[in-house]
Design an enzyme around this catalytic site. Structure first.
Site, short mmCIF file in Angstrom:
data_model
loop_
_atom_site.label_atom_id
_atom_site.label_comp_id
_atom_site.label_asym_id
_atom_site.label_seq_id
_atom_site.Cartn_x
_atom_site.Cartn_y
_atom_site.Cartn_z
N CYS A 42 12.41 8.26 -6.86
CA CYS A 42 12.75 9.64 -7.23
C CYS A 42 11.89 10.68 -6.50
CB CYS A 42 12.64 9.83 -8.74
SG CYS A 42 13.76 8.77 -9.64
N HIS A 79 12.09 17.33 -9.98
CA HIS A 79 13.04 16.21 -9.99
C HIS A 79 13.66 16.14 -11.39
CE1 HIS A 79 14.83 12.37 -10.25
NE2 HIS A 79 13.85 11.85 -10.96
N ASN A 121 20.27 11.81 -13.82
CA ASN A 121 19.18 11.66 -12.85
C ASN A 121 19.76 11.07 -11.56
OD1 ASN A 121 17.00 10.71 -11.37
ND2 ASN A 121 15.90 9.88 -13.12
N1 ACO Z 1 21.73 5.07 -27.27
C1 ACO Z 1 21.34 4.84 -28.52
N2 ACO Z 1 20.16 4.23 -28.83
C2 ACO Z 1 19.37 3.91 -27.80
C3 ACO Z 1 19.72 4.14 -26.46
C4 ACO Z 1 20.96 4.74 -26.21
N3 ACO Z 1 21.40 5.02 -24.97
N4 ACO Z 1 18.73 3.70 -25.68
C5 ACO Z 1 17.77 3.20 -26.47
N5 ACO Z 1 18.17 3.32 -27.75
C6 ACO Z 1 17.45 2.91 -28.95
C7 ACO Z 1 16.43 1.83 -28.67
O1 ACO Z 1 17.05 0.56 -28.62
C8 ACO Z 1 15.52 1.98 -29.86
O2 ACO Z 1 16.11 1.34 -30.95
P1 ACO Z 1 15.20 0.49 -31.99
O3 ACO Z 1 14.24 1.51 -32.56
O4 ACO Z 1 16.21 -0.02 -32.93
O5 ACO Z 1 14.52 -0.54 -31.17
C9 ACO Z 1 15.53 3.48 -30.12
O6 ACO Z 1 16.70 3.99 -29.46
C10 ACO Z 1 14.32 4.21 -29.59
O7 ACO Z 1 14.06 3.72 -28.28
P2 ACO Z 1 12.92 4.33 -27.41
O8 ACO Z 1 12.93 3.67 -26.06
O9 ACO Z 1 11.65 4.35 -28.17
O10 ACO Z 1 13.48 5.81 -27.26
P3 ACO Z 1 12.75 7.06 -26.71
O11 ACO Z 1 12.74 8.11 -27.74
O12 ACO Z 1 11.47 6.71 -26.03
O13 ACO Z 1 13.76 7.53 -25.57
C11 ACO Z 1 14.04 7.41 -23.21
C12 ACO Z 1 14.11 6.65 -24.51
C13 ACO Z 1 15.04 8.56 -23.24
C14 ACO Z 1 14.42 6.48 -22.07
C15 ACO Z 1 12.61 7.96 -23.05
O14 ACO Z 1 11.67 6.93 -23.18
C16 ACO Z 1 12.40 8.63 -21.76
O15 ACO Z 1 12.88 9.73 -21.55
N6 ACO Z 1 11.67 7.99 -20.82
C17 ACO Z 1 11.57 8.47 -19.49
C18 ACO Z 1 12.47 7.64 -18.68
C19 ACO Z 1 13.11 8.38 -17.57
O16 ACO Z 1 13.30 9.57 -17.55
N7 ACO Z 1 13.49 7.60 -16.60
C20 ACO Z 1 14.16 8.13 -15.48
C21 ACO Z 1 13.76 7.40 -14.27
S1 ACO Z 1 12.12 7.74 -13.86
C22 ACO Z 1 12.11 9.20 -13.13
O17 ACO Z 1 13.10 9.67 -12.63
C23 ACO Z 1 10.89 9.91 -13.15
#
Ligand code: ACO
Length: 328
Positions: free
Chosen positions: A115, A255, A285
């Site tokens: 990214c 980004h 993204n």
């Molecule tokens: N829909 C519904 N539920 C979901 C989904 C979904 N798409 N994805 C995960 N869950 C569930 C999980 O299974 C978990 O369930 P559980 O509690 O029963 O185990 C629950 O939601 C919480 O999961 P977390 O991973 O703790 O959720 P979080 O609040 O951290 O959000 C997210 C996840 C959005 C990915 C967050 O961690 C984030 O924004 N991380 C950054 C990742 C990112 O932006 N990556 C992009 C690439 S890197 C870059 O470009 C810089």
């Protein structure tokens, strides 16, 4: 050699016609529009056709750029393609773009910085121009993440989209141009966001395919925790390099990883959220393509004016990060 200033002369973007909304994803994944939108700010993404590889998206963006800013293809000295989704392992996708646009005098290479690829490519292009080595450099950031996602994994499939941007950098003849740059890496955490198989460490086998090891694997919470301080660090470093303050900046174009990450950086730095441009709602993204697409949208919305200081910044797999400060 005499030194020059590099300027962003033109920017264009392209996204595939097909849109996939969060509601569409609800039909195949255990997820909801509300969950995705609240956690990420994403409402929809564009998905390329099967016969539309990353090079094809990039070429569309270049054709749009050339329509807006005529430049003879043979005057392009270098094409850099930052991408994590090349058409093939080799030759470089930049070669395919070069042939398609008839840039017969251009050198070409792909750049792998996930990214952060756009910023690394911009900084590389600027350095070539500043040194006097090249005059016209084309950065074609193009991504087809739909081809490297596990569409049964709700934790990653909802986050990404396909798209491309093309940016022409040339020697500056006025006060505009790239004023400062910053970049960095923390390779020790590379397995927090990666594609485990498909390279020389773990070539594709029946087993890697069955285990979906050639798709994006991510520790989302770790990515979030690393992204916020690294964004802040690189923004502060590029401002210091240019002897500027954040108040001098008209617009920050980060980004487009996740709107919550962007808002957390704004809060951490005590900067109004409106100073950070976001269009992730419509594209998700698009990795290295996201900043170029965002520049095009910000210009269309009148958010960048001549002489504005614009700060471009990125964080991504590697981990890698970087910023470019531009006088528009
Ligand atoms: N829909 C519904 N539920 C979901 C989904 C979904 N798409 N994805 C995960 N869950 C569930 C999980 O299974 C978990 O369930 P559980 O509690 O029963 O185990 C629950 O939601 C919480 O999961 P977390 O991973 O703790 O959720 P979080 O609040 O951290 O959000 C997210 C996840 C959005 C990915 C967050 O961690 C984030 O924004 N991380 C950054 C990742 C990112 O932006 N990556 C992009 C690439 S890197 C870059 O470009 C810089």
């Amino acid at each position: 050699m005499e030194r020059y200033t590099a300027s962003i002369r033109a920017v264009a973007s392209y996204v595939p016609k097909r849109t996939m909304t969060n509601r569409d994803l609800e039909k195949t994944l255990d997820t909801s529009h509300e969950w995705i939108y609240e956690r990420t700010g994403i409402a929809a993404r564009h998905i390329a056709a099967e016969d539309e590889p990353a090079s094809a998206l990039g070429v569309r963006a270049v054709r749009d750029l050339m329509a807006k800013h005529p430049i003879a293809p043979e005057d392009i000295d270098l094409i850099i393609v930052p991408t994590s989704t090349p058409d093939m392992v080799f030759p470089a996708t930049a070669c395919i773009v070069q042939a398609a646009i008839g840039a017969r005098n251009a050198a070409t290479f792909d750049l792998s910085a996930a990214c952060t690829g756009y910023i690394y490519a911009l900084n590389t292009a600027a350095t070539f121009i500043e040194s006097g080595f090249y005059r016209n450099v084309l950065v074609v950031a193009t991504e087809k993440y739909s081809s490297i996602l596990d569409w049964t994994d709700r934790t990653t499939a909802v986050l990404f989209g396909d798209g491309a941007s093309a940016t022409l950098l040339t020697r500056s003849s006025d006060a505009s141009g790239i004023l400062a740059m910053d970049s960095g890496t923390d390779g020790g955490k590379c397995e927090q966001l990666y594609i485990p198989a498909g390279g020389s460490r773990s070539p594709v086998t029946k087993e890697t395919v069955e285990k979906k090891l050639s798709t994006v694997h991510m520790k989302g919470t770790e990515v979030f925790k690393n992204a916020v301080p690294r964004f802040r660090q690189t923004i502060e470093r590029v401002l210091a390099a240019a002897k500027c303050s954040i108040d001098d900046i008209a617009l920050i174009i980060p980004h487009q990883a996740n709107v919550r990450i962007i808002n957390a950086v704004a809060k951490d730095m005590k900067v109004p959220q409106e100073k950070f441009f976001s269009n992730i709602e419509h594209y998700a993204n698009t990795s290295s393509a996201s900043i170029g697409i965002a520049i095009v949208d910000a210009l269309a919305q009148g958010k960048i004016k001549k002489n504005d200081l614009v700060l471009l910044t990125a964080f991504g797999a590697g981990y890698s990060w970087g910023s470019t400060l531009v006088r528009w």
